[in-house]
Structures are given as structure tokens and as C-alpha cells.
Write an enzyme that holds these catalytic residues in place. Structure first.
Site, PDB file in Angstrom:
ATOM      1  CG  ASP A 536      -0.379  -0.041   2.699  1.00  0.00           C
ATOM      2  OD1 ASP A 536       0.820   0.627   2.791  1.00  0.00           O
ATOM      3  OD2 ASP A 536      -0.500  -1.431   3.235  1.00  0.00           O
ATOM      4  CD  GLU A 616      19.326 -24.175 -15.996  1.00  0.00           C
ATOM      5  OE1 GLU A 616      18.071 -24.799 -16.205  1.00  0.00           O
ATOM      6  OE2 GLU A 616      19.937 -24.600 -15.032  1.00  0.00           O
TER       7      GLU A 616
END
Ligand code: GLA
Length: 733
Positions: A536, A616
Site C-alpha cells: 500500500d 542457464e
């Protein structure tokens, strides 16, 4: 002038770059809401308010025989209580005589340069070059002496109006405040949709859109935190509003605790929205002379659809909420140990992980949960914030030095607001947690909640954080909060004060955050509450970024980050690349897709690089470099939601466009596969129509107009969940 008062008409006009907000003091002293929307220059359009004589809508005594003046139907800035307005109210009080009335009439007003201040609560600040002005209007109830001061912060350039309310007991008797809304917005019509963002742990902020129907639509949190379930940001959109067209109003509550947002469509098809601290179980006794400050709501209006509204919030939040230096400077790309090893690590395994992390190109190594006390799983030790020397024989300092020697910064997880029953702290201070004497306490993740309304608890938290940060060269803190609050009862408070505890908890939390972040300005703080349980505007005043969700599945993240993007900038969304099969969903998604989705956020990793192949590692390193290359564009560009992850076209897409429209980064993720696939196109937005753009990777050089009108063909035949990222730059001809 951003705020004008017409003495003759008794009308206030608040003006931002593109909006006007108008308020009228009625002949009886009630504050009527006249207008909020596209900018108009008229000094007074209060004749839009038309009173009607309506059955069962009574009239204030002083209205005499005027049966058209009714508080039950007139649009107001702030309602009274118990005096014939039967819609959702702004306030509820219990007066000394047992009555519940509040009759707020205009007493005075003040207009001044700069923004109002709020004691103990965070709010939006004007960005450099912007200018804020304040209008304060005082309403007074002459019988009780209670005053309500409505504050409006007008941010001209940012196109924002902030609102808050200060309640002052100016009478002779004690008053019990039982409800106080930070914003009340009345609309003469109600052809709106309420857009809200809801979910659950690990699936937060999914977008939902509901047409207003007669009655009330209410959402909020009673969990002590703003919650995974509902977000304190909502949009009221005119029916038919989409990303590019239509009027929409945003309301962002700068608060991290219980909240409510209620929208009502009334008997005559008007709408009212209120937003504030949830009134359930909230009571605030006010002795004569005492005051109560409600938290702030940040309002914006866009007539250019939802994208326009998001841009207003993104721009304002990037500059005006948090004063951390990390709002302006590059943030480190991190690797977090949580999904890599959970509680299972040693000094050596961490150093080995950090060593390999260098190959990913990261800047920061974060040690998550498990480094302190007897914390071997989640059943124990919260509160015992001393390093566990069995796991880390060289202490935090020893580990940090080794990590630093690899060229990486060191970060640490903490969960300061919690206590385990199985802890030294609980043995010493069982009275420090929230619990009701004589009742068993609810556990969640085996833990209890510290009573942050207490000064001694606040001091304890500040001291351990300060001590930890001083004990080693820590550059980053992940501040977690992993349960909802229940049994709200403080051992230190009087019986009649229990309704104040949750708000005092949030004030305590803000006080600690304010002090610790300013005492350690070089530390980057990331918020977290089981992922996005406290995502928030309040927390964003202290944390430049918040871990968006405990769900790292890239396909689920599309929806979570899409929902979050309506009210919050990408630079606030913590997002990491994790392993496959994903730990939350079991799904396998190509590494490149995971990278592109994490770049729709702060970007980092949450995996063990020692378990990765060389290919990777190399691919990730390339992704890190790509993120770093476009970091500024991603964090500071304009964000465009191009195709929703809920779309039935089988792909989601978004783009970052630089403010000068010189470049853009377009991202596409295939979300579904169909046989004999339909050809789809992605139409870009926000670039310059008459400029030519080189689309790297596709080999096109098209006009902005072609890219926006004809669109890029989507390779729907690519593999499952594959993603594409295209960088566009303006070609000088
Ligand atoms: C919460 C957080 C996770 C992790 C764990 C540690 O669930 O959201 O990211 O930090 O706690 O216990």
C-alpha cells in the site's frame, strides 16, 4: 493559483493541471460538493446542484419551509451523523449525553502554500518543481464543540488532490469517535464501475470490476494490515471506460492497517464513496482539547482512461512517497536465499551460493529467514534477533565480509513485528504480544504479534534493527510480516482504549520505520507481508519496493503484477526469477519468460545458482545485463498495459516508453496455446506517431503510427509460455 475562494459565491475552486474540484458553502453552512473532473475555469457552477422535495428525505430545521434542502440527497464534502442523511456516513461519534449526532457547519477556512502536515502519518510530498497548496475548511458542531478540519492538498503539476481530516474536541466533555472517513466523494450520477484489486496469499491484487448497483459495495480489511484480500486502492470508472478512453477516479489510501472503502448508489441514483480506517472495532476516546488525525487519501482523475490514471499515480509515487536515496539511484539486482535453501543452510553453503551468484551478474546477496536464535523452521525464535553461531560461526560480520569480498553487497531478512511462543523474548516478555487475558491466543504460522502500540516494544524493535545494521556491512533489509492480527488487546492499555490499539500499532510501525530508515539512509528497505499482504501507499513511504507476492510462478505473476500496476509503479514491485517446476504451482515456464516477467518489477533471483547449468547461468547473466541496460526505461518510463493477462487472445503484453518517446521496451508472454492458432497483433501505444522506430530483433523500421495502428504480428505458434521482448528506438532520418 491552485486554490481560489470566491467570497461572494462562497465557492472554493481547486485546480490541478487537468482537473477542477469545486466546493460550496451553503446558506446553512453545510459544505456541498459541486464538481470534480476535467478542468473548467468557471468560478462557480454550483447551480448543477438541484434540490428536490422528496418524501422521507427530511430537512434541517433551519431550512424552514424549504423542503428541497435535504441532507439525505444533497452532495456533501463531509456528512453529519444522525441528522437525516441515511447514506453511508463520514463520521460516527458518541457524545457525552449519549447522543450520536454531529452537525458540522462551516466555521472558517485557510488557504496556504505548501502541504498540510500530519503528525505521525506519512503522505504524498510535492516533487521537485511541483507545488502543493492547502485548503483547510473547519466544520464545527455548535452543541458539542467538536470540530472537523477537512484538508485538501492540491498538487498542480502532479494532477493530484490529497485529502485528510483532523478531528478536534473543542467542547467541554469527552467524546468517543467511532468512525472517521478520510474521504467522502459524492457524485450526482452513478453510472460507474468500481474497479478493485483482491485476492489471497500468493494470489494478490487480481483486478475485478463491478457495476454499481443499488445499495452498498464495500471492501476492506480487518486483519490489522491492508491485506492480501483487498487493496486500499480503488478506481471509480465511468461505465465503458477502458485503458485509453473514459473518465475514472482513483483513491489510494496512504495507510497500512484496517481500512474500508464503501460505494453506495442511493435511491435517486447518485453515488457516494467513502474511504478510511475501518470503523469496526475502532473507537477513539477524545478528552476536551484532544485531536485525531485520519490518514490521507490520494485522489486523481483522468479523462484519458485507466492508462492515464495509472500514469498519474506512477509519476507521483516515484517521486513523492519515499525519500530514500534509492528512489533516485539504481537499485541493486539481488539474489535471495529463500526458495534456494529455505531454513537449510550453513555459512559455507551461503558463501558457495554467493560465489556462484556472481556469475548471474547480481549486486546483492540476501540471506532470508533462519539466521537468528533457534530458528530452524517457522515454529520458533521470532524475537530472538541474535545471530545463530552454530549456523554462522563467523557471525553476520564474518559472512558479510566474505560476501563483500566477492564484490556483492549483503542483505538480511527480518520479521520485527512478531514473536514466537518458543523464544527467549516470550519467556522474558509474554506481556509484549497482543492477547486477551483468560483466552487462548490464535496462532498463525505458529507466531503471535507484538504489541506495537507500546513504546517499549517499539524501542526494542528499533534497537535490535539498529544493532544488527551496525554489526555488519548490511546494505539491504527485507522487512516481513507474516500473519493477520487477532486478539487485539494490549496489556498496557486501559479497558476503554482497546479500540485504539490497531491504529496505534500502525502509528508505532510508522514511527519505527521512519526512525530506522533515516538512521540508515544507505540501506535499501524492501517491504513484505507473506509477499503482498501489505502492499500500500503507506508502506511505500518507507520501502522503495515491496515483495509483490510469495508466488513466483511467472504466469500467475502476470495477473498479480497487472493488477498491481493500476495503482503502483513497476519500480515498487519486487519480482524474482525462480526455478521450475515452480515451488508454488509446479508449472514449468521457459527461463527467458521468467526473466521478462521479473523485469516487470525490481528484478532479481530466488534460486540456487549452484544447481544451474552453465547455459542457464549464462542466460541469466544476459538477462541481468538486459535489465540493467533498460533499468531506467523500466523504472522511469510510461507504463502501458497492452494486452491483459485475462484476455482470451492467448497472450499478455506490456511496454515501457521513455518520457521523451525515444525508445520503448515491449514485452509479450504467450499464456495459452491453441491448435491451428489465430493470427494476433499487438498494437503499441504511447510512441510518437510520425517518428520511425527500429524494432530490434524483428528487423522492422516502421512509423510509430504503423506500430500503433497495424501492430506487430504475434508469433502465436511459439512454444508454450514463450515470451518475446523487443527494444524499439527512434531512428533519426
Ligand atoms: C514470507 C516471505 C517469504 C520468505 C518467508 C520466510 O513468507 O514472503 O518471501 O521471506 O516469509 O519465512
Amino acid at each position: 493559483m491552485a486554490i481560489i475562494f470566491s467570497e461572494e459565491q462562497k465557492v472554493f475552486s481547486l485546480r490541478t493541471k487537468k482537473t477542477t474540484y469545486q466546493i460550496k458553502i451553503s446558506h446553512l453552512g453545510y459544505l456541498l460538493h459541486v464538481y470534480y473532473g476535467d478542468r473548467i475555469e468557471d468560478a462557480d457552477i454550483s447551480e448543477v446542484i438541484v434540490g428536490h422535495d422528496r418524501g422521507f428525505s427530511g430537512n434541517p430545521n433551519q431550512a424552514g419551509n424549504d423542503r428541497a434542502f435535504s441532507l439525505d440527497t444533497l452532495p456533501q464534502e463531509f456528512t453529519g451523523a444522525g441528522l437525516g442523511d441515511y447514506r453511508v456516513s463520514s463520521i460516527d461519534v458518541q457524545n457525552h449525553d449519549g447522543s450520536n449526532a454531529f452537525d458540522g457547519r462551516y466555521e472558517s477556512h485557510r488557504i496556504y502554500d505548501g502541504k498540510y502536515t500530519m503528525k505521525g502519518l506519512p503522505g504524498l510530498r510535492a516533487a521537485e518543481g511541483d507545488h502543493a497548496a492547502t485548503l483547510e475548511i473547519t466544520l464545527k458542531d455548535d452543541v458539542t464543540g467538536l470540530r472537523v478540519i477537512l484538508c485538501y492538498g492540491v498538487f498542480e503539476e502532479a494532477d493530484i488532490i490529497t485529502r485528510t481530516v483532523l478531528v478536534e474536541n473543542g467542547g467541554q466533555d469527552q467524546i468517543l469517535l467511532r468512525k472517521i472517513m478520510s474521504v467522502t466523494m459524492d457524485y450526482p450520477e452513478s453510472d460507474f464501475d468500481l474497479i478493485h484489486f483482491d485476492g489471497r496469499h500468493a494470489m494478490e491484487r487480481e483486478m475485478h470490476r463491478d457495476k454499481l448497483a443499488f445499495g452498498q459495495l464495500s471492501l476492506g480489511s480487518m486483519r490489522g494490515a491492508s491485506s492480501h484480500q483487498h487493496n486500499p486502492f480503488v478506481i471509480l470508472a465511468e461505465s465503458g471506460t477502458d485503458e485509453d478512453r473514459g473518465g475514472c477516479f482513483g483513491f489510494s489510501f496512504v495507510y497500512s492497517g484496517n481500512f474500508v472503502c464503501t460505494v453506495e448508489k442511493d435511491q435517486v441514483e447518485q453515488a457516494r464513496l467513502v474511504m478510511g480506517i475501518h470503523p469496526d472495532r475502532f473507537t477513539w476516546p477524545m478528552a476536551p482539547g484532544e485531536s485525531f488525525q485520519a490518514p490521507e487519501v490520494i485522489m486523481a482523475y483522468s479523462s484519458e482512461g485507466l492508462t492515464g490514471l495509472s500514469h498519474i499515480y506512477h509519476d507521483a509515487f516515484r517521486t513523492g512517497l519515499c525519500d530514500s536515496r534509492f528512489m533516485k539511484e539504481k537499485r541493486p539486482v539481488l539474489l535471495n536465499s529463500w526458495e534456494a535453501s529455505y531454513f537449510d543452510f550453513t555459512h559455507d553453503s551461503l558463501v558457495a551460493m554467493a560465489k556462484k551468484a556472481v556469475a548471474l551478474g547480481v549486486d546483492l546477496f540476501v540471506l532470508d529467514d533462519g539466521w537468528f536464535g533457534e530458528r530452524h523452521d517457522d515454529t520458533a525464535a521470532l524475537g530472538d534477533w541474535n545471530v545463530n553461531y552454530e549456523k554462522l560461526p563467523y557471525g553476520l560480520d564474518g559472512l558479510t565480509k566474505e560476501v563483500n569480498a566477492l564484490g556483492l553487497e549483503m542483505g538480511l531478512w527480518v520479521e520485527p513485528e512478531m514473536i514466537s511462543e518458543d523464544s527467549r523474548l516470550y519467556e522474558l516478555h509474554p506481556e509484549w504480544c497482543l492477547k486477551i487475558p483468560g483466552r487462548p491466543v490464535t496462532r498463525s504460522r505458529y507466531q503471535l504479534v507484538l504489541d506495537l502500540s507500546r513504546q517499549d516494544v517499539q524501542d526494542f524493535i528499533y534497537d535490535f534493527l539498529d544493532r544488527t545494521l551496525n554489526s555488519a556491512n548490511i546494505s539491504y533489509i527485507k522487512w516481513d510480516m507474516n500473519r493477520s492480527i487477532s486478539e487485539v488487546f494490549s496489556a498496557q492499555a486501559q479497558n476503554n482504549e482497546m479500540g485504539t490499539i490497531l491504529h496505534k500499532y500502525i502509528l508505532g510501525l510508522y514511527a519505527i520505520l521512519d526512525k530506522i530508515t533515516h538512521a540508515h539512509p544507505d540501506v535499501l528497505f524492501e517491504g513484505c507481508s507473506g509477499g503482498g499482504g501489505r502492499f500500500d501507499a503507506g508502506m511505500l513511504c518507507y520501502h522503495p519496493q515491496i515483495w509483490c507476492s510469495d508466488n513466483t510462478d511467472a504466469i500467475n505473476r502476470l495477473k498479480i503484477q497487472y493488477g498491481t500496476s493500476f495503482g503502483y509503479p513497476v519500480s515498487s514491485m519486487g519480482a524474482h526469477v525462480s526455478v521450475c517446476p515452480n515451488h508454488q504451482t509446479g508449472r514449468t515456464v521457459p527461463l527467458k519468460t521468467r526473466g521478462i516477467v521479473a523485469m516487470n518489477g525490481t528484478f532479481g533471483y530466488e534460486l540456487d545458482p549452484n544447481k544451474m547449468t552453465d547455459e542457464e547461468l549464462a542466460e541469466c547473466n544476459e538477462m541481468t545485463q538486459t535489465f540493467k541496460k533498460y533499468n531506467d526505461l523500466i523504472f522511469n518510463g510510461d507504463y502501458y498495459r497492452l494486452e491483459s493477462p485475462y484476455s482470451r487472445k492467448g497472450f499478455a503484453a506490456w511496454a515501457f516508453v521513455s518520457k521523451d518517446k525515444e525508445e520503448a521496451l515491449v514485452n509479450i508472454v504467450l499464456t495459452d496455446k491453441e491448435a491451428n492458432s489465430v493470427q494476433r497483433y499487438l498494437r503499441l501505444k504511447g510512441i510518437q506517431e510520425d517518428a520511425f522506430y527500429e524494432v530490434e530483433g524483428l528487423g522492422y523500421c516502421w512509423s510509430g503510427r504503423a506500430l500503433m495502428k497495424a501492430g506487430i504480428p504475434i508469433n502465436t505458434g511459439a512454444g508454450e509460455y514463450e515470451a518475446m521482448q523487443y527494444h524499439l528506438y527512434k531512428r533519426s532520418l
